[in-house]
Design a protein around this motif. Structure first.
Motif, PDB file in Angstrom:
ATOM      1  N   ASN A 192     -38.969  67.188  21.028  1.00 14.03           N
ATOM      2  CA  ASN A 192     -37.787  67.753  20.823  1.00 14.03           C
ATOM      3  C   ASN A 192     -36.567  67.583  21.912  1.00 14.03           C
ATOM      4  O   ASN A 192     -35.237  67.622  21.307  1.00 14.03           O
ATOM      5  CB  ASN A 192     -37.902  69.243  20.712  1.00 14.03           C
ATOM      6  CG  ASN A 192     -38.590  69.455  19.128  1.00 14.03           C
ATOM      7  OD1 ASN A 192     -38.325  68.779  18.206  1.00 14.03           O
ATOM      8  ND2 ASN A 192     -39.166  70.634  19.168  1.00 14.03           N
ATOM      9  N   VAL A 196     -33.673  66.692  19.463  1.00 12.62           N
ATOM     10  CA  VAL A 196     -32.596  67.864  19.121  1.00 12.62           C
ATOM     11  C   VAL A 196     -31.190  67.448  19.312  1.00 12.62           C
ATOM     12  O   VAL A 196     -30.407  67.631  18.543  1.00 12.62           O
ATOM     13  CB  VAL A 196     -33.075  69.231  19.789  1.00 12.62           C
ATOM     14  CG1 VAL A 196     -32.014  70.248  19.898  1.00 12.62           C
ATOM     15  CG2 VAL A 196     -34.269  69.755  19.151  1.00 12.62           C
ATOM     16  N   PRO A 197     -30.870  66.637  20.591  1.00 10.27           N
ATOM     17  CA  PRO A 197     -29.591  66.380  20.984  1.00 10.27           C
ATOM     18  C   PRO A 197     -29.108  65.360  19.617  1.00 10.27           C
ATOM     19  O   PRO A 197     -27.975  65.295  19.291  1.00 10.27           O
ATOM     20  CB  PRO A 197     -29.463  65.564  22.265  1.00 10.27           C
ATOM     21  CG  PRO A 197     -30.822  66.124  22.971  1.00 10.27           C
ATOM     22  CD  PRO A 197     -31.829  66.353  21.888  1.00 10.27           C
ATOM     23  N   TYR A 198     -29.780  64.574  19.039  1.00  8.28           N
ATOM     24  CA  TYR A 198     -29.651  63.544  18.016  1.00  8.28           C
ATOM     25  C   TYR A 198     -29.093  64.445  16.873  1.00  8.28           C
ATOM     26  O   TYR A 198     -28.240  64.057  16.180  1.00  8.28           O
ATOM     27  CB  TYR A 198     -30.732  62.596  17.958  1.00  8.28           C
ATOM     28  CG  TYR A 198     -30.867  61.910  16.756  1.00  8.28           C
ATOM     29  CD1 TYR A 198     -29.969  60.990  15.956  1.00  8.28           C
ATOM     30  CD2 TYR A 198     -32.098  62.153  15.524  1.00  8.28           C
ATOM     31  CE1 TYR A 198     -30.239  60.385  15.000  1.00  8.28           C
ATOM     32  CE2 TYR A 198     -32.217  61.735  14.390  1.00  8.28           C
ATOM     33  CZ  TYR A 198     -30.970  60.645  13.974  1.00  8.28           C
ATOM     34  OH  TYR A 198     -31.271  60.400  12.879  1.00  8.28           O
ATOM     35  N   LEU A 200     -28.315  67.361  16.595  1.00  4.19           N
ATOM     36  CA  LEU A 200     -27.152  68.426  16.970  1.00  4.19           C
ATOM     37  C   LEU A 200     -25.820  67.316  16.689  1.00  4.19           C
ATOM     38  O   LEU A 200     -24.698  67.695  16.222  1.00  4.19           O
ATOM     39  CB  LEU A 200     -27.211  69.204  18.145  1.00  4.19           C
ATOM     40  CG  LEU A 200     -28.311  70.092  18.318  1.00  4.19           C
ATOM     41  CD1 LEU A 200     -28.288  70.831  19.675  1.00  4.19           C
ATOM     42  CD2 LEU A 200     -28.317  71.282  17.246  1.00  4.19           C
ATOM     43  N   SER A 201     -26.085  66.160  17.337  1.00  4.97           N
ATOM     44  CA  SER A 201     -24.836  65.322  17.202  1.00  4.97           C
ATOM     45  C   SER A 201     -24.695  64.774  16.040  1.00  4.97           C
ATOM     46  O   SER A 201     -23.158  64.530  15.718  1.00  4.97           O
ATOM     47  CB  SER A 201     -25.233  63.961  17.795  1.00  4.97           C
ATOM     48  OG  SER A 201     -25.576  64.132  19.302  1.00  4.97           O
ATOM     49  N   ARG A 204     -22.358  67.780  14.385  1.00  8.27           N
ATOM     50  CA  ARG A 204     -21.040  67.631  15.238  1.00  8.27           C
ATOM     51  C   ARG A 204     -20.206  66.554  14.291  1.00  8.27           C
ATOM     52  O   ARG A 204     -18.927  66.778  14.195  1.00  8.27           O
ATOM     53  CB  ARG A 204     -20.989  67.466  16.704  1.00  8.27           C
ATOM     54  CG  ARG A 204     -21.586  68.551  17.545  1.00  8.27           C
ATOM     55  CD  ARG A 204     -21.406  68.467  18.878  1.00  8.27           C
ATOM     56  NE  ARG A 204     -22.313  69.445  19.846  1.00  8.27           N
ATOM     57  CZ  ARG A 204     -23.408  69.090  20.124  1.00  8.27           C
ATOM     58  NH1 ARG A 204     -23.990  68.142  20.157  1.00  8.27           N
ATOM     59  NH2 ARG A 204     -24.045  70.154  20.473  1.00  8.27           N
ATOM     60  N   ALA A 246     -32.591  74.904  19.781  1.00 12.13           N
ATOM     61  CA  ALA A 246     -31.433  74.492  20.396  1.00 12.13           C
ATOM     62  C   ALA A 246     -30.978  75.540  21.574  1.00 12.13           C
ATOM     63  O   ALA A 246     -30.594  75.302  22.534  1.00 12.13           O
ATOM     64  CB  ALA A 246     -30.253  74.229  19.657  1.00 12.13           C
ATOM     65  N   TYR A 250     -30.878  75.188  25.550  1.00 10.39           N
ATOM     66  CA  TYR A 250     -29.593  75.278  26.161  1.00 10.39           C
ATOM     67  C   TYR A 250     -29.791  76.318  27.182  1.00 10.39           C
ATOM     68  O   TYR A 250     -29.110  76.060  28.603  1.00 10.39           O
ATOM     69  CB  TYR A 250     -28.523  75.598  25.089  1.00 10.39           C
ATOM     70  CG  TYR A 250     -26.978  75.816  25.783  1.00 10.39           C
ATOM     71  CD1 TYR A 250     -26.544  74.658  26.233  1.00 10.39           C
ATOM     72  CD2 TYR A 250     -26.617  77.127  26.070  1.00 10.39           C
ATOM     73  CE1 TYR A 250     -25.517  74.875  26.963  1.00 10.39           C
ATOM     74  CE2 TYR A 250     -25.395  77.312  26.683  1.00 10.39           C
ATOM     75  CZ  TYR A 250     -24.706  76.333  27.125  1.00 10.39           C
ATOM     76  OH  TYR A 250     -23.419  76.047  27.901  1.00 10.39           O
ATOM     77  N   GLU A 255     -27.271  72.467  29.246  1.00  7.42           N
ATOM     78  CA  GLU A 255     -26.552  71.073  29.013  1.00  7.42           C
ATOM     79  C   GLU A 255     -25.886  71.200  27.885  1.00  7.42           C
ATOM     80  O   GLU A 255     -26.485  71.432  26.544  1.00  7.42           O
ATOM     81  CB  GLU A 255     -28.028  70.301  28.919  1.00  7.42           C
ATOM     82  CG  GLU A 255     -27.877  68.976  28.284  1.00  7.42           C
ATOM     83  CD  GLU A 255     -26.723  68.074  28.922  1.00  7.42           C
ATOM     84  OE1 GLU A 255     -25.770  67.749  28.345  1.00  7.42           O
ATOM     85  OE2 GLU A 255     -27.062  67.540  30.170  1.00  7.42           O
ATOM     86  N   LEU A 257     -25.256  69.256  25.523  1.00 10.01           N
ATOM     87  CA  LEU A 257     -25.892  68.498  24.237  1.00 10.01           C
ATOM     88  C   LEU A 257     -26.705  69.528  23.380  1.00 10.01           C
ATOM     89  O   LEU A 257     -27.124  68.898  22.142  1.00 10.01           O
ATOM     90  CB  LEU A 257     -26.325  67.052  24.542  1.00 10.01           C
ATOM     91  CG  LEU A 257     -25.774  66.059  25.004  1.00 10.01           C
ATOM     92  CD1 LEU A 257     -26.602  64.962  25.626  1.00 10.01           C
ATOM     93  CD2 LEU A 257     -25.242  65.547  23.519  1.00 10.01           C
ATOM     94  N   TYR A 258     -27.319  70.413  24.164  1.00 12.00           N
ATOM     95  CA  TYR A 258     -28.343  71.138  23.557  1.00 12.00           C
ATOM     96  C   TYR A 258     -27.621  72.376  22.868  1.00 12.00           C
ATOM     97  O   TYR A 258     -28.189  73.045  22.074  1.00 12.00           O
ATOM     98  CB  TYR A 258     -29.271  71.580  24.470  1.00 12.00           C
ATOM     99  CG  TYR A 258     -30.233  70.664  25.076  1.00 12.00           C
ATOM    100  CD1 TYR A 258     -30.773  69.520  24.216  1.00 12.00           C
ATOM    101  CD2 TYR A 258     -30.549  70.643  26.416  1.00 12.00           C
ATOM    102  CE1 TYR A 258     -31.679  68.583  24.862  1.00 12.00           C
ATOM    103  CE2 TYR A 258     -31.493  69.572  26.981  1.00 12.00           C
ATOM    104  CZ  TYR A 258     -31.917  68.683  26.216  1.00 12.00           C
ATOM    105  OH  TYR A 258     -32.704  67.537  26.718  1.00 12.00           O
TER     106      TYR A 258
END
Ligand SMILES: CC(=O)CC(=O)SCCNC(=O)CCNC(=O)[C@H](O)C(C)(C)COP(=O)(O)OP(=O)(O)OC[C@H]1O[C@@H](n2cnc3c(N)ncnc32)[C@H](O)[C@@H]1OP(=O)(O)O
Ligand SMILES: NC(=O)C1=CN([C@@H]2O[C@H](COP(=O)(O)OP(=O)(O)OC[C@H]3O[C@@H](n4cnc5c(N)ncnc54)[C@H](OP(=O)(O)O)[C@@H]3O)[C@@H](O)[C@H]2O)C=CC1
Length: 286
Positions: A192, A196-198, A200-201, A204, A246, A250, A255, A257-258
């Protein structure tokens, strides 16, 4: 020490039902606990439907399905897990709910050597371990969705977890026909932390109007041979679970990104949780 033959699973949602199914298919006596009789029935239906799907896809025969079903029992009373040697907690990704369930399990399970494993995706294992009277026998055991298909289990010892608990957990992973990797007790573990950053990107990208969900998903499916794109995957995971994961990550790393994007929070608030509610980035029948 005797091999684990009596397993308990708490929570029979997406993950708990999959874990119980796989264990029963591998010859283990499994008792599943849910909070209410209605949740027990919903969990039983989910599990039976997945076994039927396995038969339809030729992964097991009808006789094996029936044998697996005969190894499963269900209860809405946690104290029915008293005789279990190993219990996997798979309730919602919420620190308070998990702490309450693990504390209650600690009291209910009679064998002082029994292990309590948590399927949390992101909550620090040590926080859950020290909430019980058996911190040496509490461990993270993180399965992947859908459990009957994905091969991996992350094994996450807390600072308090004994080496014997780690070994016994690895033995259970092997017994379930899965492969283990060991991860440190940091939020998101290995998979994760990368995934997870992927995901969430991608949210966005939708939020900013840069691309439509279907184009983003087809991009990753056709361009990178992922079995499903990030938004379809979020719908599979559950947007509420993804938001909770997330948030924990975070909280730990601060960070950006999270941080869960506003669109994800709004969708969860609207009840658009993905496949499980019939609507997320896509809509689903039934
Ligand atoms: C959030 C967290 O904390 C961690 C996580 O879990 S993150 C999520 C991780 N999961 C992923 O990334 C899932 C990615 N997606 C996939 O792997 C696939 O799209 C999917 C398995 C979900 C769906 O697959 P599908 O659309 O049914 O594709 P399909 O190719 O037909 O099936 C894949 C395999 O699963 C098997 N399968 C599907 N459902 C099954 C079931 N109920 N029982 C047994 N096997 C099943 C199929 O038979 C097939 O097996 P073979 O490859 O041997 O033929
Ligand atoms: N979804 C995913 O892709 C993955 C999730 N995980 C982790 O697995 C865990 C479960 O997630 P998931 O299965 O997706 O979530 P679901 O929402 O599908 O299932 C959670 C289940 O727990 C039940 N539950 C809630 N409180 C209690 C309680 N006190 N006692 C017994 N049962 C209870 C819920 O019942 P009710 O509905 O009645 O409230 C529900 O059936 C989480 O920690 C999550 O982070 C790990 C890997 C992947």
């Amino acid at each position: 020490m005797d091999p684990v033959t009596r397993l308990g699973v708490v929570g029979c949602g997406l993950m708990g039902s999959g874990i119980a199914e796989v264990a029963a298919r591998h010859g283990i006596d499994v008792r599943v606990a849910e909070a209410t009789p209605d949740a027990v029935e919903a969990g039983r239906r989910r599990l039976t439907a997945s076994l039927d799907e396995g038969v339809r896809r030729g992964k097991l025969g009808e006789e094996q399905r029936d044998q697996a079903l005969a190894r499963l029992s269900f209860s809405h009373d946690l104290s029915d897990l008293a005789d279990r040697q190993f219990v996997i907690e798979a309730v919602a990704e919420n620190r308070d709910i998990k702490t309450d369930v693990l504390r209650a399990l600690d009291k209910v399970v009679e064998d002082p050597a029994a292990i309590l494993a948590t399927n949390t995706s992101s909550i620090p294992i040590v926080d859950l371990a020290v909430a019980t009277e058996r911190p040496a026998q509490l461990i993270g055991m993180h399965f992947f969705n859908p459990v009957p298909v994905q091969q991996l289990v992350e094994v996450i010892p807390a600072l308090t977890t004994s080496q014997e608990t780690v070994q016994r957990t690895r033995d259970v992973v092997q017994r379930l026909g899965k492969q283990a990797i060991q991860a440190a007790d940091r939020s998101g573990f290995v998979v994760n932390a990368l995934l997870v950053p992927y995901l969430l990107s991608a949210v966005r990208m939708v939020e900013s109007g840069s691309a439509r969900p279907d184009d983003i998903d087809r991009g990753m499916e056709l361009g990178c041979a992922h079995p499903m794109g990030p938004l379809r995957l979020l719908d599979l995971i559950g947007l509420d679970t993804a938001q909770a994961v997330a948030e924990s990550m975070y909280e730990e790393f601060k960070e950006p990104l999270y941080a869960p994007p506003a669109l994800l929070r709004r969708m969860v608030a609207a009840g658009h949780l993905g496949r499980k509610s019939g609507r997320g980035f896509y809509t689903y029948d039934g």
